[in-house]
Design an enzyme around this catalytic site. Structure first.
Site, PDB file in Angstrom:
ATOM      1  CE1 TYR A 186      -1.684   3.481   9.613  1.00  0.00           C
ATOM      2  CE2 TYR A 186      -0.412   2.460   7.853  1.00  0.00           C
ATOM      3  CZ  TYR A 186      -1.539   2.502   8.656  1.00  0.00           C
ATOM      4  OH  TYR A 186      -2.509   1.541   8.506  1.00  0.00           O
ATOM      5  CG  HIS A 209      -2.085  -0.918   1.068  1.00  0.00           C
ATOM      6  ND1 HIS A 209      -3.298  -0.695   1.667  1.00  0.00           N
ATOM      7  CD2 HIS A 209      -2.228  -2.060   0.357  1.00  0.00           C
ATOM      8  CE1 HIS A 209      -4.144  -1.651   1.326  1.00  0.00           C
ATOM      9  NE2 HIS A 209      -3.511  -2.506   0.545  1.00  0.00           N
ATOM     10  CE1 TYR A 252      -6.435   3.348  10.827  1.00  0.00           C
ATOM     11  CE2 TYR A 252      -5.657   3.582   8.564  1.00  0.00           C
ATOM     12  CZ  TYR A 252      -5.568   2.984   9.820  1.00  0.00           C
ATOM     13  OH  TYR A 252      -4.611   2.021  10.052  1.00  0.00           O
ATOM     14  CE  LYS A 278       3.695   2.820  13.641  1.00  0.00           C
ATOM     15  NZ  LYS A 278       3.835   2.154  12.390  1.00  0.00           N
ATOM     16  N   PRO A 336      -5.146  -0.141  18.434  1.00  0.00           N
ATOM     17  CG  PRO A 336      -6.908  -1.494  17.747  1.00  0.00           C
ATOM     18  CD  PRO A 336      -6.340  -0.826  18.949  1.00  0.00           C
TER      19      PRO A 336
HETATM   20  P1  FAD Z   1       0.226 -12.304  21.369  1.00  0.00           P
HETATM   21  O1  FAD Z   1      -0.144 -12.299  19.946  1.00  0.00           O
HETATM   22  O2  FAD Z   1      -0.791 -11.918  22.384  1.00  0.00           O
HETATM   23  O3  FAD Z   1       0.790 -13.749  21.709  1.00  0.00           O
HETATM   24  C1  FAD Z   1       1.026 -14.190  23.030  1.00  0.00           C
HETATM   25  C2  FAD Z   1       0.923 -15.703  23.094  1.00  0.00           C
HETATM   26  O4  FAD Z   1       1.201 -16.137  24.426  1.00  0.00           O
HETATM   27  C3  FAD Z   1      -0.484 -16.206  22.758  1.00  0.00           C
HETATM   28  O5  FAD Z   1      -0.409 -17.218  21.791  1.00  0.00           O
HETATM   29  C4  FAD Z   1      -1.023 -16.693  24.093  1.00  0.00           C
HETATM   30  O6  FAD Z   1      -1.928 -17.776  23.944  1.00  0.00           O
HETATM   31  C5  FAD Z   1       0.252 -17.113  24.807  1.00  0.00           C
HETATM   32  N1  FAD Z   1       0.110 -17.106  26.264  1.00  0.00           N
HETATM   33  C6  FAD Z   1      -0.616 -16.277  27.044  1.00  0.00           C
HETATM   34  N2  FAD Z   1      -0.508 -16.602  28.333  1.00  0.00           N
HETATM   35  C7  FAD Z   1       0.301 -17.677  28.387  1.00  0.00           C
HETATM   36  C8  FAD Z   1       0.786 -18.464  29.451  1.00  0.00           C
HETATM   37  N3  FAD Z   1       0.430 -18.235  30.722  1.00  0.00           N
HETATM   38  N4  FAD Z   1       1.617 -19.486  29.159  1.00  0.00           N
HETATM   39  C9  FAD Z   1       1.983 -19.746  27.877  1.00  0.00           C
HETATM   40  N5  FAD Z   1       1.548 -19.024  26.818  1.00  0.00           N
HETATM   41  C10 FAD Z   1       0.722 -18.003  27.080  1.00  0.00           C
HETATM   42  N6  FAD Z   1      -0.645  -4.615  15.232  1.00  0.00           N
HETATM   43  C11 FAD Z   1      -0.067  -4.129  14.100  1.00  0.00           C
HETATM   44  O7  FAD Z   1       1.160  -3.985  14.075  1.00  0.00           O
HETATM   45  N7  FAD Z   1      -0.796  -3.792  12.985  1.00  0.00           N
HETATM   46  C12 FAD Z   1      -2.145  -3.899  12.987  1.00  0.00           C
HETATM   47  O8  FAD Z   1      -2.775  -3.634  11.954  1.00  0.00           O
HETATM   48  C13 FAD Z   1      -2.805  -4.355  14.187  1.00  0.00           C
HETATM   49  N8  FAD Z   1      -4.146  -4.506  14.241  1.00  0.00           N
HETATM   50  C14 FAD Z   1      -4.725  -5.043  15.366  1.00  0.00           C
HETATM   51  C15 FAD Z   1      -6.111  -5.192  15.385  1.00  0.00           C
HETATM   52  C16 FAD Z   1      -6.730  -5.713  16.512  1.00  0.00           C
HETATM   53  C17 FAD Z   1      -8.233  -5.835  16.522  1.00  0.00           C
HETATM   54  C18 FAD Z   1      -5.950  -6.139  17.643  1.00  0.00           C
HETATM   55  C19 FAD Z   1      -6.622  -6.727  18.864  1.00  0.00           C
HETATM   56  C20 FAD Z   1      -4.575  -6.011  17.623  1.00  0.00           C
HETATM   57  C21 FAD Z   1      -3.948  -5.459  16.495  1.00  0.00           C
HETATM   58  N9  FAD Z   1      -2.573  -5.308  16.436  1.00  0.00           N
HETATM   59  C22 FAD Z   1      -1.986  -4.748  15.315  1.00  0.00           C
HETATM   60  C23 FAD Z   1      -1.731  -5.734  17.567  1.00  0.00           C
HETATM   61  C24 FAD Z   1      -1.087  -7.123  17.384  1.00  0.00           C
HETATM   62  O9  FAD Z   1      -2.082  -8.069  17.087  1.00  0.00           O
HETATM   63  C25 FAD Z   1      -0.323  -7.537  18.665  1.00  0.00           C
HETATM   64  O10 FAD Z   1       0.535  -6.484  19.031  1.00  0.00           O
HETATM   65  C26 FAD Z   1       0.475  -8.846  18.466  1.00  0.00           C
HETATM   66  O11 FAD Z   1      -0.402  -9.944  18.484  1.00  0.00           O
HETATM   67  C27 FAD Z   1       1.521  -9.039  19.570  1.00  0.00           C
HETATM   68  O12 FAD Z   1       2.128 -10.288  19.449  1.00  0.00           O
HETATM   69  P2  FAD Z   1       2.726 -11.063  20.704  1.00  0.00           P
HETATM   70  O13 FAD Z   1       3.298 -12.320  20.167  1.00  0.00           O
HETATM   71  O14 FAD Z   1       3.598 -10.158  21.491  1.00  0.00           O
HETATM   72  O15 FAD Z   1       1.466 -11.348  21.635  1.00  0.00           O
HETATM   73  C1  PHB Z   2      -6.543  -4.726  10.299  1.00  0.00           C
HETATM   74  O1  PHB Z   2      -6.574  -4.936   9.068  1.00  0.00           O
HETATM   75  O2  PHB Z   2      -6.898  -5.584  11.120  1.00  0.00           O
HETATM   76  C2  PHB Z   2      -6.098  -3.405  10.791  1.00  0.00           C
HETATM   77  C3  PHB Z   2      -5.554  -2.491   9.915  1.00  0.00           C
HETATM   78  C4  PHB Z   2      -5.156  -1.244  10.372  1.00  0.00           C
HETATM   79  C5  PHB Z   2      -5.279  -0.936  11.712  1.00  0.00           C
HETATM   80  C6  PHB Z   2      -5.786  -1.875  12.601  1.00  0.00           C
HETATM   81  C7  PHB Z   2      -6.212  -3.113  12.136  1.00  0.00           C
HETATM   82  O3  PHB Z   2      -4.902   0.290  12.146  1.00  0.00           O
END
Ligand code: FAD
Ligand code: PHB
Length: 394
Positions: A388, A76, A204, A300, A296
């Protein structure tokens, strides 16, 4: 009697942070194990992020897991801001000297990382219960239950990649950690559907009824969000209710051309800003959502998580290869600079685009003025675009 094992690095959590760290360490010959509470299917069922910065794509390339991303990811050049019934483009490529973002679902990225790990024979224990971490000031140990048996893993380091609700951060003595938090008085209701995206770029939308976002996963799969109240339940929204509300909030052209269809997934996510400082406690290192959360709106969270992982992998590799500890020592401060920049950007985007439940017309006027500014001033648009797509230096 617990079954004992030893590895160099024990990783808690198989989200994008834990899996990428495991992959980078595995490629560097550092033996590691991942311990995950949920099943692989459950982890893959969580629909989350969609937007990857170029630095994240580069890192995935380096980790050898980006082949499908390059085939299927959508590049994009910019994004759209809709307010007052009109859409305005922020052109990242032009404003940042050629930078873009890639739209590729977190689910797909997680699948690529899981498959590579499986093919390379690196171990992941799924459905590990009662995971606990001990002795990280001297001799770290991870304990858990699996299939009724007790297991113990001795290691040199523990990586806490277990997300916001995980066990690693919660195991740090209260006196050793400071947390900073803001909980927003609204959430996002998201819907995934097998329908073509309404626009080539994300939209957005600021609207008097609340924020909306038009995103996508592929040319045939769309992801949409509408701002909702915190107590909203996804089950109480029929697909038709969702589409009707979305259409009210987007610009008339998008409302007209939007293709709707049955949902594949619907869920509500709360919005939160959160930072834990420091991110290192002796031989325990936190990475990703375990240490920080951003709302979100700035896309980031996943990018920050993968940036932490890059620094942690580099620091561990430097330690094992050269016995140097300076990168381990500076890990927390090096991560937190980028974390706070992303916190600011994400809170700013959230404030500019959402309807504050207790806000008044004054707030709306300020938002509209800010939106006009970022869509008409080159300097203001560049600031948004730069944040961004991700800053090189923070
Ligand atoms: P997580 O993905 O939360 O992974 C943690 C893992 O640890 C999980 O699998 C969990 O099951 C496991 N766990 C938890 N507790 C325990 C335990 N006690 N013992 C063992 N394992 C455990 N980010 C972006 O950069 N761009 C985006 O467009 C964006 N959009 C988003 C949209 C939404 C709706 C949401 C909710 C989030 C969005 N994010 C976005 C954020 C992104 O999804 C998270 O920052 C990312 O998942 C972080 O990854 P992580 O591996 O640190 O944590
Ligand atoms: C998504 O596609 O899930 C998404 C995209 C942009 C955002 C957050 C979520 O800022």
């Amino acid at each position: 009697m617990a079954q004992a094992k030893r590895v160099q690095v024990a990783i808690v959590g198989a989200g994008p942070s834990g899996l990428l760290l495991g992959q980078l360490l595995h490629r560097a010959g550092i033996d590691n194990i991942i311990v995950e509470l949920r099943s692989a299917q459950y982890v893959l069922g969580r629909i989350r992020a969609g937007v990857l910065e170029q630095t994240t794509v580069d890192l995935l390339d380096e980790a050898g897991v980006a082949a499908r991303l390059h085939r299927e990811g959508l590049i994009h050049d910019g994004t759209q801001m809709a307010f007052g019934g009109k859409r305005h483009q922020i052109n990242f490529r032009k404003l940042t000297g050629g930078k873009t973002v890639t739209v590729y679902g977190q689910t797909e990225l997680t699948r690529d990382l899981m498959e590579t790990r499986h093919e390379e024979g690196a171990p992941t224990i799924y459905e590990a219960l009662d995971v606990s971490v001990h002795g990280f000031d001297a001799k770290p140990v991870v304990r858990f239950h699996k299939d009724g048996a007790e297991h113990e893993i001795g290691c040199d380091f523990i990586a806490g990649c277990d997300g916001y609700h995980g066990v690693t951060r919660a195991s740090v003595p209260a006196a050793a950690i400071r947390t900073f938090e803001r909980v927003y008085p609204f959430g996002w209701l998201g819907l995934l559907s097998e329908t073509p995206p309404v626009s080539e770029e994300l939209i957005y939308c600021n609207h008097p009824r609340g924020f909306a976002l038009c995103s996508m996963r592929s040319p045939t799969r769309s992801r949409y969000y509408v701002q909702c109240s915190l107590d909203e339940k996804a089950e109480s929204w029929t697909d038709q209710m969702f589409w009707d509300e979305l259409r009210r909030r987007v610009d008339p052209e998008a409302a007209e051309s939007m293709v709707t269809g049955p949902s594949i997934e619907k869920s509500v996510a709360p919005l939160r800003s959160f930072v834990a400082e420091p991110m290192r406690f002796g031989k325990l290192f936190l990475a990703g959502d375990a240490a920080h959360i951003v709302p979100p709106t700035g896309a980031k969270g996943l990018n920050l998580a993968e940036h932490d992982v890059r620094l942690l992998a580099d620091a561990l590799i430097d330690w094992y290869d050269h016995g140097r500890r300076d990168l381990l020592d500076s890990y927390s401060a090096d991560c937190l600079r980028r974390v706070w920049r992303a916190e600011h950007f994400s809170a700013w985007m959230t404030a500019m685009l959402h309807k504050a439940p207790n806000g008044d017309e004054f707030d709306e006027k300020l938002q509209l003025s800010q939106l006009r500014y970022v869509t008409t001033s080159r300097a203001a648009a560049t600031s948004l675009a730069e944040n961004y797509v991700g800053l090189d230096r923070v």
